[in-house]
Scaffold this motif. Structure first.
Motif, PDB file in Angstrom:
ATOM      1  N   GLU A  28       0.833  -1.207   0.000  1.00  0.00           N
ATOM      2  CA  GLU A  28       0.000   0.000   0.000  1.00  0.00           C
ATOM      3  C   GLU A  28       0.872   1.262   0.000  1.00  0.00           C
ATOM      4  O   GLU A  28       0.608   2.204  -0.745  1.00  0.00           O
ATOM      5  N   TYR A  29       1.911   1.274   0.823  1.00  0.00           N
ATOM      6  CA  TYR A  29       2.800   2.444   0.870  1.00  0.00           C
ATOM      7  C   TYR A  29       3.515   2.623  -0.468  1.00  0.00           C
ATOM      8  O   TYR A  29       3.642   3.750  -0.959  1.00  0.00           O
ATOM      9  N   GLU A  30       3.977   1.526  -1.058  1.00  0.00           N
ATOM     10  CA  GLU A  30       4.657   1.614  -2.354  1.00  0.00           C
ATOM     11  C   GLU A  30       3.726   2.160  -3.429  1.00  0.00           C
ATOM     12  O   GLU A  30       4.137   2.959  -4.264  1.00  0.00           O
ATOM     13  N   ALA A  31       2.463   1.735  -3.389  1.00  0.00           N
ATOM     14  CA  ALA A  31       1.487   2.191  -4.387  1.00  0.00           C
ATOM     15  C   ALA A  31       1.214   3.690  -4.269  1.00  0.00           C
ATOM     16  O   ALA A  31       0.943   4.358  -5.274  1.00  0.00           O
ATOM     17  N   ASN A  32       1.295   4.233  -3.066  1.00  0.00           N
ATOM     18  CA  ASN A  32       0.988   5.653  -2.843  1.00  0.00           C
ATOM     19  C   ASN A  32       2.234   6.533  -2.739  1.00  0.00           C
ATOM     20  O   ASN A  32       2.112   7.740  -2.511  1.00  0.00           O
ATOM     21  N   LEU A  33       3.401   5.958  -2.905  1.00  0.00           N
ATOM     22  CA  LEU A  33       4.648   6.678  -2.688  1.00  0.00           C
ATOM     23  C   LEU A  33       4.835   7.871  -3.622  1.00  0.00           C
ATOM     24  O   LEU A  33       5.245   8.950  -3.188  1.00  0.00           O
ATOM     25  N   GLY A  34       4.525   7.709  -4.889  1.00  0.00           N
ATOM     26  CA  GLY A  34       4.686   8.802  -5.848  1.00  0.00           C
ATOM     27  C   GLY A  34       3.838  10.013  -5.484  1.00  0.00           C
ATOM     28  O   GLY A  34       4.327  11.156  -5.495  1.00  0.00           O
ATOM     29  N   ARG A  35       2.610   9.758  -5.135  1.00  0.00           N
ATOM     30  CA  ARG A  35       1.697  10.844  -4.747  1.00  0.00           C
ATOM     31  C   ARG A  35       2.158  11.499  -3.439  1.00  0.00           C
ATOM     32  O   ARG A  35       2.135  12.718  -3.309  1.00  0.00           O
ATOM     33  N   LEU A  36       2.595  10.697  -2.487  1.00  0.00           N
ATOM     34  CA  LEU A  36       3.088  11.235  -1.218  1.00  0.00           C
ATOM     35  C   LEU A  36       4.272  12.163  -1.451  1.00  0.00           C
ATOM     36  O   LEU A  36       4.309  13.280  -0.937  1.00  0.00           O
ATOM     37  N   LYS A  37       5.235  11.710  -2.246  1.00  0.00           N
ATOM     38  CA  LYS A  37       6.426  12.516  -2.512  1.00  0.00           C
ATOM     39  C   LYS A  37       6.073  13.814  -3.227  1.00  0.00           C
ATOM     40  O   LYS A  37       6.521  14.894  -2.821  1.00  0.00           O
ATOM     41  N   SER A  38       5.278  13.719  -4.282  1.00  0.00           N
ATOM     42  CA  SER A  38       4.973  14.926  -5.062  1.00  0.00           C
ATOM     43  C   SER A  38       4.167  15.936  -4.237  1.00  0.00           C
ATOM     44  O   SER A  38       4.427  17.135  -4.291  1.00  0.00           O
ATOM     45  N   THR A  39       3.215  15.475  -3.451  1.00  0.00           N
ATOM     46  CA  THR A  39       2.414  16.364  -2.613  1.00  0.00           C
ATOM     47  C   THR A  39       3.279  17.011  -1.531  1.00  0.00           C
ATOM     48  O   THR A  39       3.170  18.212  -1.270  1.00  0.00           O
ATOM     49  N   THR A  40       4.141  16.222  -0.917  1.00  0.00           N
ATOM     50  CA  THR A  40       5.008  16.731   0.147  1.00  0.00           C
ATOM     51  C   THR A  40       5.945  17.812  -0.386  1.00  0.00           C
ATOM     52  O   THR A  40       6.085  18.876   0.226  1.00  0.00           O
ATOM     53  N   VAL A  41       6.549  17.565  -1.540  1.00  0.00           N
ATOM     54  CA  VAL A  41       7.485  18.540  -2.118  1.00  0.00           C
ATOM     55  C   VAL A  41       6.745  19.770  -2.630  1.00  0.00           C
ATOM     56  O   VAL A  41       7.144  20.907  -2.359  1.00  0.00           O
ATOM     57  N   ALA A  42       5.639  19.567  -3.360  1.00  0.00           N
ATOM     58  CA  ALA A  42       4.899  20.693  -3.948  1.00  0.00           C
ATOM     59  C   ALA A  42       4.368  21.645  -2.885  1.00  0.00           C
ATOM     60  O   ALA A  42       4.371  22.867  -3.078  1.00  0.00           O
ATOM     61  N   ASN A  43       3.938  21.091  -1.749  1.00  0.00           N
ATOM     62  CA  ASN A  43       3.359  21.925  -0.692  1.00  0.00           C
ATOM     63  C   ASN A  43       4.363  22.305   0.398  1.00  0.00           C
ATOM     64  O   ASN A  43       3.980  22.935   1.386  1.00  0.00           O
ATOM     65  N   LYS A  44       5.618  21.912   0.211  1.00  0.00           N
ATOM     66  CA  LYS A  44       6.672  22.173   1.194  1.00  0.00           C
ATOM     67  C   LYS A  44       6.222  21.778   2.606  1.00  0.00           C
ATOM     68  O   LYS A  44       6.284  22.551   3.559  1.00  0.00           O
ATOM     69  N   VAL A  45       5.778  20.544   2.702  1.00  0.00           N
ATOM     70  CA  VAL A  45       5.252  20.009   3.956  1.00  0.00           C
ATOM     71  C   VAL A  45       6.397  19.662   4.905  1.00  0.00           C
ATOM     72  O   VAL A  45       7.398  19.058   4.509  1.00  0.00           O
ATOM     73  N   VAL A  46       6.203  20.033   6.157  1.00  0.00           N
ATOM     74  CA  VAL A  46       7.120  19.648   7.233  1.00  0.00           C
ATOM     75  C   VAL A  46       6.246  19.073   8.351  1.00  0.00           C
ATOM     76  O   VAL A  46       5.438  19.778   8.944  1.00  0.00           O
ATOM     77  N   GLN A  47       6.420  17.784   8.608  1.00  0.00           N
ATOM     78  CA  GLN A  47       5.640  17.094   9.644  1.00  0.00           C
ATOM     79  C   GLN A  47       6.581  16.537  10.691  1.00  0.00           C
ATOM     80  O   GLN A  47       7.572  15.893  10.354  1.00  0.00           O
ATOM     81  N   ASP A  48       6.251  16.758  11.947  1.00  0.00           N
ATOM     82  CA  ASP A  48       7.023  16.210  13.058  1.00  0.00           C
ATOM     83  C   ASP A  48       6.116  15.316  13.887  1.00  0.00           C
ATOM     84  O   ASP A  48       5.232  15.798  14.592  1.00  0.00           O
ATOM     85  N   GLY A  49       6.351  14.015  13.791  1.00  0.00           N
ATOM     86  CA  GLY A  49       5.555  13.048  14.537  1.00  0.00           C
ATOM     87  C   GLY A  49       6.102  12.817  15.924  1.00  0.00           C
ATOM     88  O   GLY A  49       7.314  12.833  16.141  1.00  0.00           O
ATOM     89  N   VAL A  50       5.194  12.604  16.868  1.00  0.00           N
ATOM     90  CA  VAL A  50       5.572  12.330  18.258  1.00  0.00           C
ATOM     91  C   VAL A  50       4.791  11.109  18.734  1.00  0.00           C
ATOM     92  O   VAL A  50       3.560  11.090  18.674  1.00  0.00           O
ATOM     93  N   LEU A  51       5.508  10.119  19.208  1.00  0.00           N
ATOM     94  CA  LEU A  51       4.887   8.923  19.758  1.00  0.00           C
ATOM     95  C   LEU A  51       4.381   9.223  21.158  1.00  0.00           C
ATOM     96  O   LEU A  51       5.123   9.737  22.001  1.00  0.00           O
ATOM     97  N   ARG A  52       3.128   8.929  21.422  1.00  0.00           N
ATOM     98  CA  ARG A  52       2.541   9.191  22.746  1.00  0.00           C
ATOM     99  C   ARG A  52       2.404   7.931  23.597  1.00  0.00           C
ATOM    100  O   ARG A  52       2.631   7.977  24.800  1.00  0.00           O
ATOM    101  N   ALA A  53       2.004   6.826  22.967  1.00  0.00           N
ATOM    102  CA  ALA A  53       1.815   5.593  23.745  1.00  0.00           C
ATOM    103  C   ALA A  53       1.756   4.393  22.820  1.00  0.00           C
ATOM    104  O   ALA A  53       1.363   4.507  21.656  1.00  0.00           O
TER     105      ALA A  53
END
Length: 165
Positions: free
Chosen positions: A84-109
């Motif tokens: 599933e991740y491989e199938a959506n990888l192209g879209r994820l990359k292009s959207t992230t770069v085009a929108n200059k996305v910066v996400q910081d994940g934090v594990l809570r539990a």
């Protein structure tokens, strides 16, 4: 030594030797039980840590490092999840770069639901702060809860299914 003390001494030595053997066997058995318990605890911790690391990988993306970020997601997944991740990888990359996305994940539990052989189920709670570099849009906080199935592959726990709950 008298004949009487020899007759009494031999049984006493045999009893003591027998007691020593019993104590040695009990010590070995207790040690084996401790090692097995530690091995089970290590397996539980490894499965929980793998699910947590995968969640942070899913949520931690930066448009400048999106290729490495995507590699981390793939490296911590297997089976249907990886496909599933491989199938959506192209879209994820292009959207992230085009929108200059910066996400910081934090594990809570994290919490182990089950562990049998090479399969585990872990519940994961994680949050993410999302911002768009150069945008006037204010940062957003999002909150995620997953049920993750993990499979042990080559001695490593990998996420095979991740369902938001």
């Amino acid at each position: 030594m008298t004949n009487l003390s020899l007759r009494l001494g031999r049984p006493l030595i045999l009893v003591l030797a027998g007691l020593l053997v019993v104590l040695a066997v009990a010590g070995l058995w207790i040690g084996a039980q401790e090692r097995d318990a530690q091995a089970r605890a290590d397996e539980r911790r490894a499965a929980i840590d793998a699910a947590g690391a995968h969640a942070v990988s899913l949520l931690s993306l930066h448009y400048k490092t999106v290729d490495a970020d995507a590699r981390r997601i793939l490296d911590t997944s297997t089976g249907a999840a990886r496909e599933e991740y491989e199938a959506n990888l192209g879209r994820l990359k292009s959207t992230t770069v085009a929108n200059k996305v910066v996400q910081d994940g934090v594990l809570r539990a994290t919490g182990l639901v089950s562990l049998t052989g090479s399969a585990a189920k872990v519940l994961v709670v994680a949050d993410v702060d999302i911002r768009w570099e150069g945008s006037k849009t204010p940062p957003q906080d999002r909150f995620y809860r997953w049920s993750m199935d993990l499979t042990k592959v080559g001695g490593v726990w990998l996420v095979s299914k991740a369902v938001q709950v």
